[in-house]
Design a protein around this motif. Structure first.
Motif, PDB file in Angstrom:
ATOM      1  N   SER A 121      49.604  45.589  51.767  1.00 40.01           N
ATOM      2  CA  SER A 121      49.581  44.299  51.098  1.00 40.01           C
ATOM      3  C   SER A 121      48.331  43.509  51.452  1.00 40.01           C
ATOM      4  O   SER A 121      47.897  42.645  50.691  1.00 40.01           O
ATOM      5  N   ASP A 157      43.613  43.789  49.515  1.00 42.17           N
ATOM      6  CA  ASP A 157      43.373  43.285  48.178  1.00 42.17           C
ATOM      7  C   ASP A 157      41.961  43.664  47.749  1.00 42.17           C
ATOM      8  O   ASP A 157      41.194  44.253  48.514  1.00 42.17           O
ATOM      9  N   ALA A 158      41.621  43.325  46.526  1.00 40.25           N
ATOM     10  CA  ALA A 158      40.343  43.748  45.974  1.00 40.25           C
ATOM     11  C   ALA A 158      39.173  43.194  46.779  1.00 40.25           C
ATOM     12  O   ALA A 158      38.191  43.901  47.032  1.00 40.25           O
ATOM     13  N   THR A 183      39.041  42.290  49.966  1.00 43.25           N
ATOM     14  CA  THR A 183      38.949  42.977  51.257  1.00 43.25           C
ATOM     15  C   THR A 183      38.300  44.332  51.097  1.00 43.25           C
ATOM     16  O   THR A 183      37.400  44.709  51.863  1.00 43.25           O
ATOM     17  N   SER A 185      47.964  53.341  43.680  1.00 38.27           N
ATOM     18  CA  SER A 185      47.484  51.986  43.402  1.00 38.27           C
ATOM     19  C   SER A 185      46.252  51.654  44.230  1.00 38.27           C
ATOM     20  O   SER A 185      45.364  50.907  43.787  1.00 38.27           O
ATOM     21  N   LEU A 219      42.554  50.634  42.898  1.00 40.00           N
ATOM     22  CA  LEU A 219      41.814  49.479  43.412  1.00 40.00           C
ATOM     23  C   LEU A 219      40.400  49.885  43.812  1.00 40.00           C
ATOM     24  O   LEU A 219      39.416  49.196  43.489  1.00 40.00           O
TER      25      LEU A 219
END
Length: 243
Positions: free
Chosen positions: A5, A8-9, A11, A49, A53
């Motif tokens: 979680s 993210d993009a 990071t 996923s 990303l």
């Protein structure tokens, strides 16, 4: 909150940019062009996923250690061999009973290390009417827990691959010994480069050792300085492996 979680993009893009800059600097020290080095994101244990990303952030090469994970992810994000835009690298140990899946879904194999496997891959690749780019795995550290050929057996093994016209033998691969000091494994990377440089292609004209797959998150800069063309980065990009 889980590591997944947190990835993210923003990071991931930051991590990717840092790794790419370190690649540039390592190439500069070695007098090489960064264009000579392919960054493979190792997505073992991470869901598709995360691959998506990373793809959206600009990464195009991905590596898997387990055939079942490769097959599952390629079903969603197919590699070039299946008409997609991702390049899938099978980098883990391969058993003969999984050769069909690798031929069907992997663009590259980095872990060819015995003749029986080569025979099976040749048969499967001929049936699929494709040539499979293969790198021969070498155990440069001499660790009994690792797969790969001993260095002294590599040239004879390359000779023995001459009959396999559906295997494109294009390089060597290794995993250096784990260490907190990358300089400690520089001789192991250098050995792999020397094995490639000293092979006389007249012995087997099918062999063209253009690529060296070596270097991971903790030692890839030294590997690049010693000639790596493919570096396999997992935790430095994606964080700790999910279990």
């Amino acid at each position: 909150m889980t590591e997944l979680s947190l990835l993210d993009a923003a990071t991931f893009r930051d991590r990717l940019a840092r790794i790419q800059e370190r690649i540039v600097q390592a190439c500069r020290r070695a007098g090489r062009s960064p264009d000579e080095v392919i960054l493979i994101g190792v997505t073992k244990t991470f869901p598709v996923s995360v691959v998506q990303l990373a793809f959206e952030a600009g990464l195009r090469h991905f590596g898997e250690n387990r055939v079942q994970e490769l097959v599952a992810k390629a079903a969603v994000l197919p590699g070039h061999i299946e008409g997609g835009t991702i390049t899938w690298h099978m980098i883990g140990h391969l058993q003969r009973n999984k050769a069909k899946e690798v031929v069907a879904h992997a663009d590259w194999l980095h872990s060819l290390d015995n003749l029986r496997l080569a025979e099976t891959l040749e048969q499967r690749a001929a049936q699929a009417e494709r040539r499979l780019p293969c790198l021969v795995e070498v155990n440069v550290s001499g660790e009994s827990t690792k797969f790969g050929l001993p260095p002294e057996a590599v040239h004879d093994f390359l000779d023995a691959l001459a009959p396999f016209e559906h295997l494109e033998i294009c390089g060597l691969m290794t995993l250096a010994a784990p260490t907190d000091d990358p300089e400690a494994v520089r001789p192991q990377f250098r050995l792999l480069r020397q094995l490639a440089q000293t092979y006389d292609a007249r012995r087997n004209p099918r062999v063209q050792l253009r690529y060296l797959s070596m270097g991971m998150s903790g030692d890839f800069e030294v590997a690049i300085e010693e000639g790596a063309t493919h570096v396999r980065i997992g935790s430095a990009l994606f964080g700790p492996r999910l279990v």
